[in-house]
Design a protein around this motif. Structure first.
Motif, PDB file in Angstrom:
ATOM      1  N   TRP A  70       0.820  -1.208   0.000  1.00  0.00           N
ATOM      2  CA  TRP A  70       0.000   0.000   0.000  1.00  0.00           C
ATOM      3  C   TRP A  70       0.854   1.259   0.000  1.00  0.00           C
ATOM      4  O   TRP A  70       0.471   2.277  -0.589  1.00  0.00           O
ATOM      5  N   ASP A  74       0.571   4.084  -2.825  1.00  0.00           N
ATOM      6  CA  ASP A  74       0.419   5.503  -2.512  1.00  0.00           C
ATOM      7  C   ASP A  74       1.488   6.336  -3.206  1.00  0.00           C
ATOM      8  O   ASP A  74       1.215   7.442  -3.684  1.00  0.00           O
ATOM      9  N   LYS A  77       0.463   6.683  -6.786  1.00  0.00           N
ATOM     10  CA  LYS A  77      -0.626   7.666  -6.877  1.00  0.00           C
ATOM     11  C   LYS A  77      -0.079   9.086  -6.773  1.00  0.00           C
ATOM     12  O   LYS A  77      -0.515   9.988  -7.499  1.00  0.00           O
TER      13      LYS A  77
END
Length: 122
Positions: A70, A74, A77
């Protein structure tokens, strides 16, 4: 076809000779270099214990790997939101990585079909 089979047989004989001559020495050398990893006496119970330790250690590492996944997502992103600030080198590396993944996928498909392009044997 017969000549290729003859060549393959000759190569197999060569490999067999090399292994027969040097295999035992190589085996002993590898064991000697890695003797710190060998458990004495070798017992089935110890092997079972070690395999269980490996399994549960890997199982215990799942939450850490999940969090790392994750964090990586992130980061991607964040890069996508600020894609205007990317350098040409970063874009090139990402493009090469994408091409490499696609290439491995295509090679995997070809290997899975038995090294044929269209699925037909020639």
């Amino acid at each position: 076809m017969a000549s290729k089979l003859h060549q393959l047989k000759a190569k197999a004989n060569q490999v067999t000779q090399v292994v027969a001559e040097h295999g035992t020495a190589y085996y002993k050398k590898v064991l000697e270099e890695n003797k710190q990893y060998i458990r004495e006496p070798p017992m089935v119970e110890k092997c079972n214990l070690l395999s269980k330790q490996l399994f549960y250690t890997r199982l215990a590492s799942i939450p850490h790997r999940y969090e790392a996944f994750w964090r990586e997502l992130d980061y991607v992103k964040h890069l996508w939101r600020h894609r205007g600030d990317l350098k040409v080198e970063d874009v090139g590396i990402a493009a090469l990585f994408g091409l490499e993944c696609y290439g491995w996928f295509c090679v995997g498909e070809i290997v899975g079909r038995g090294f044929t392009i269209a699925g037909y044997r020639v």
